[in-house]
Scaffold this motif. Structure first.
Motif, mmCIF file in Angstrom:
data_model
loop_
_atom_site.group_PDB
_atom_site.id
_atom_site.type_symbol
_atom_site.label_atom_id
_atom_site.label_comp_id
_atom_site.label_asym_id
_atom_site.label_seq_id
_atom_site.Cartn_x
_atom_site.Cartn_y
_atom_site.Cartn_z
ATOM 1 N N SER A 25 -6.786 -1.962 -2.164
ATOM 2 C CA SER A 25 -6.238 -0.887 -2.998
ATOM 3 C C SER A 25 -6.848 -0.973 -4.387
ATOM 4 O O SER A 25 -7.274 -2.049 -4.829
ATOM 5 C CB SER A 25 -4.709 -0.977 -3.091
ATOM 6 O OG SER A 25 -4.320 -2.119 -3.823
ATOM 7 N N ARG A 26 -6.879 0.175 -5.050
ATOM 8 C CA ARG A 26 -7.414 0.217 -6.413
ATOM 9 C C ARG A 26 -6.821 1.412 -7.148
ATOM 10 O O ARG A 26 -6.821 2.538 -6.629
ATOM 11 C CB ARG A 26 -8.937 0.326 -6.387
ATOM 12 C CG ARG A 26 -9.570 0.279 -7.773
ATOM 13 C CD ARG A 26 -11.077 0.334 -7.690
ATOM 14 N NE ARG A 26 -11.688 0.379 -9.016
ATOM 15 C CZ ARG A 26 -12.996 0.524 -9.232
ATOM 16 N NH1 ARG A 26 -13.831 0.604 -8.204
ATOM 17 N NH2 ARG A 26 -13.457 0.571 -10.471
ATOM 18 N N VAL A 27 -6.326 1.161 -8.337
ATOM 19 C CA VAL A 27 -5.694 2.212 -9.147
ATOM 20 C C VAL A 27 -6.761 2.955 -9.951
ATOM 21 O O VAL A 27 -7.681 2.343 -10.502
ATOM 22 C CB VAL A 27 -4.652 1.604 -10.098
ATOM 23 C CG1 VAL A 27 -4.039 2.679 -10.992
ATOM 24 C CG2 VAL A 27 -3.564 0.879 -9.300
ATOM 25 N N PHE A 28 -6.637 4.285 -10.007
ATOM 26 C CA PHE A 28 -7.592 5.111 -10.743
ATOM 27 C C PHE A 28 -6.878 5.963 -11.791
ATOM 28 O O PHE A 28 -5.715 6.334 -11.619
ATOM 29 C CB PHE A 28 -8.359 6.023 -9.783
ATOM 30 C CG PHE A 28 -9.440 5.318 -9.010
ATOM 31 C CD1 PHE A 28 -10.737 5.223 -9.521
ATOM 32 C CD2 PHE A 28 -9.169 4.728 -7.784
ATOM 33 C CE1 PHE A 28 -11.733 4.570 -8.817
ATOM 34 C CE2 PHE A 28 -10.161 4.078 -7.074
ATOM 35 C CZ PHE A 28 -11.449 3.994 -7.598
ATOM 36 N N GLY B 22 -3.388 5.058 -13.364
ATOM 37 C CA GLY B 22 -2.231 5.167 -12.484
ATOM 38 C C GLY B 22 -1.965 6.545 -11.932
ATOM 39 O O GLY B 22 -0.914 6.763 -11.314
ATOM 40 N N THR C 223 -0.130 10.625 -4.807
ATOM 41 C CA THR C 223 -0.032 9.294 -5.406
ATOM 42 C C THR C 223 -0.933 8.274 -4.719
ATOM 43 O O THR C 223 -1.280 7.253 -5.309
ATOM 44 C CB THR C 223 1.417 8.781 -5.357
ATOM 45 O OG1 THR C 223 1.853 8.727 -3.980
ATOM 46 C CG2 THR C 223 2.332 9.693 -6.146
ATOM 47 N N LYS C 224 -1.316 8.538 -3.454
ATOM 48 C CA LYS C 224 -2.184 7.631 -2.715
ATOM 49 C C LYS C 224 -3.299 8.425 -2.017
ATOM 50 O O LYS C 224 -3.046 9.499 -1.450
ATOM 51 C CB LYS C 224 -1.388 6.851 -1.645
ATOM 52 C CG LYS C 224 -0.259 5.996 -2.216
ATOM 53 C CD LYS C 224 -0.781 4.794 -2.966
ATOM 54 C CE LYS C 224 0.313 4.006 -3.662
ATOM 55 N NZ LYS C 224 1.275 3.374 -2.743
ATOM 56 N N LEU D 115 0.795 -1.223 0.000
ATOM 57 C CA LEU D 115 0.000 0.000 0.000
ATOM 58 C C LEU D 115 0.833 1.282 0.000
ATOM 59 O O LEU D 115 0.390 2.300 -0.534
ATOM 60 C CB LEU D 115 -0.936 0.015 1.220
ATOM 61 C CG LEU D 115 -1.943 -1.132 1.335
ATOM 62 C CD1 LEU D 115 -2.873 -0.898 2.532
ATOM 63 C CD2 LEU D 115 -2.759 -1.281 0.053
ATOM 64 N N ILE E 179 -6.197 3.541 -1.235
ATOM 65 C CA ILE E 179 -5.737 2.492 -0.321
ATOM 66 C C ILE E 179 -6.566 2.502 0.962
ATOM 67 O O ILE E 179 -7.113 3.526 1.362
ATOM 68 C CB ILE E 179 -4.237 2.648 0.022
ATOM 69 C CG1 ILE E 179 -3.980 3.975 0.743
ATOM 70 C CG2 ILE E 179 -3.380 2.515 -1.229
ATOM 71 C CD1 ILE E 179 -2.553 4.107 1.274
ATOM 72 N N ASP F 228 5.965 7.923 -1.727
ATOM 73 C CA ASP F 228 4.560 8.283 -1.915
ATOM 74 C C ASP F 228 4.214 9.651 -1.345
ATOM 75 O O ASP F 228 4.830 10.124 -0.379
ATOM 76 C CB ASP F 228 3.649 7.237 -1.257
ATOM 77 C CG ASP F 228 3.403 6.039 -2.147
ATOM 78 O OD1 ASP F 228 3.405 6.206 -3.372
ATOM 79 O OD2 ASP F 228 3.211 4.934 -1.607
ATOM 80 N N PHE G 185 -3.376 7.951 -9.406
ATOM 81 C CA PHE G 185 -3.240 7.724 -7.971
ATOM 82 C C PHE G 185 -3.907 6.397 -7.631
ATOM 83 O O PHE G 185 -4.657 5.819 -8.428
ATOM 84 C CB PHE G 185 -3.862 8.866 -7.151
ATOM 85 C CG PHE G 185 -5.356 8.980 -7.273
ATOM 86 C CD1 PHE G 185 -6.202 8.269 -6.434
ATOM 87 C CD2 PHE G 185 -5.923 9.802 -8.238
ATOM 88 C CE1 PHE G 185 -7.584 8.370 -6.552
ATOM 89 C CE2 PHE G 185 -7.308 9.915 -8.358
ATOM 90 C CZ PHE G 185 -8.130 9.202 -7.518
ATOM 91 N N THR G 186 -3.601 5.903 -6.427
ATOM 92 C CA THR G 186 -4.152 4.637 -5.956
ATOM 93 C C THR G 186 -4.915 4.862 -4.661
ATOM 94 O O THR G 186 -4.393 5.498 -3.735
ATOM 95 C CB THR G 186 -3.033 3.599 -5.708
ATOM 96 O OG1 THR G 186 -2.296 3.401 -6.912
ATOM 97 C CG2 THR G 186 -3.622 2.270 -5.253
#
Length: 223
Positions: free
Chosen positions: A176-179, A182, A145-146, A36, A187, A41, A184-185
């Motif tokens: 977690s899931r990327v949007f 890429g 980024t997160k 995560l 978490i 980050d 941002f992710t």
């Protein structure tokens, strides 16, 4: 509790610190198992003012300090036009973040109007959609980024049951899931943390927590 107190001997041996160490075992499990967080980050924590998000903010600060990691932490609190205590909650979060030396953004949303700007009765779906839209836009604009959300173990279990009962399929929250290819992710560091532990943790930290005041709250599918 201010940021400079986190380094004092009194704090290091306090019940809150002991609770944080226990909680961080589960937070670390999620971080390590699902990859995560990384030292590079830039993490934005969504802080609603409830026990879960305030605890997440404090726990990630503790995680970064205890493990000497260099990821950047910021907070974001979405201010809605459908909350009579919005200004008080905003001021509390702003002061708390200042004491922790954490920058905080306050995007605003309107849930009392539809997509065309016409007056409309707010709903749980529309409120949730607007909040997430505001957070996603902030992350893209600021280059975070997160995006860390405070959903915990019990939320994950309840969501699974909700989808099974009301939609007839097995689906739940992901850690977690990327949007946006890429950009941002999203978490969920509290993925393995039980709600009862967060209740105790927030009480030990003496957070001034808030709860949902929506009149639809006692009629939700989740309840």
């Amino acid at each position: 509790m201010t940021f400079d107190r986190l380094a004092t001997r009194e704090y290091r041996y306090s019940p809150l610190t002991r609770a944080a160490r226990n909680m961080l075992r589960k937070v670390n499990r999620a971080i390590d198992e699902f990859d995560l967080l990384a030292a590079s980050d830039r993490v934005c924590i969504a802080v609603s003012g409830g026990k879960d998000s305030l605890s997440l903010l404090h726990l990630l600060l503790e995680h970064r300090r205890f493990y000497n990691l260099g990821y950047e932490i910021s907070a974001a609190h979405v201010v809605s036009d459908f909350n009579p205590g919005a200004e008080h909650t905003k001021n509390y979060i702003e002061n708390l973040c200042r004491s922790f030396e954490v920058p905080c953004s306050f995007p605003t949303i309107s849930v009392t109007s539809d997509r065309e700007g016409n007056p409309a009765d707010p709903s749980c779906f529309w409120c949730s959609w607007k909040r997430r839209e505001a957070l996603f836009a902030l992350c893209k604009r600021e280059g975070w980024t997160k995006l860390a959300l405070a959903h915990h173990y019990d939320d994950v279990a309840e969501t699974t049951l909700l989808n099974l009962i009301f939609h007839g399929h097995m689906e739940t929250m992901l850690p977690s899931r990327v949007f946006f290819d890429g950009a941002f992710t999203l978490i969920r560091p509290l993925f393995y943390v039980r709600e009862r532990d967060l209740v105790r943790y927030a009480a030990l930290a003496k957070f001034e927590t808030t709860t949902c005041v929506c009149p639809n709250a006692d009629q939700s599918m989740r309840l």
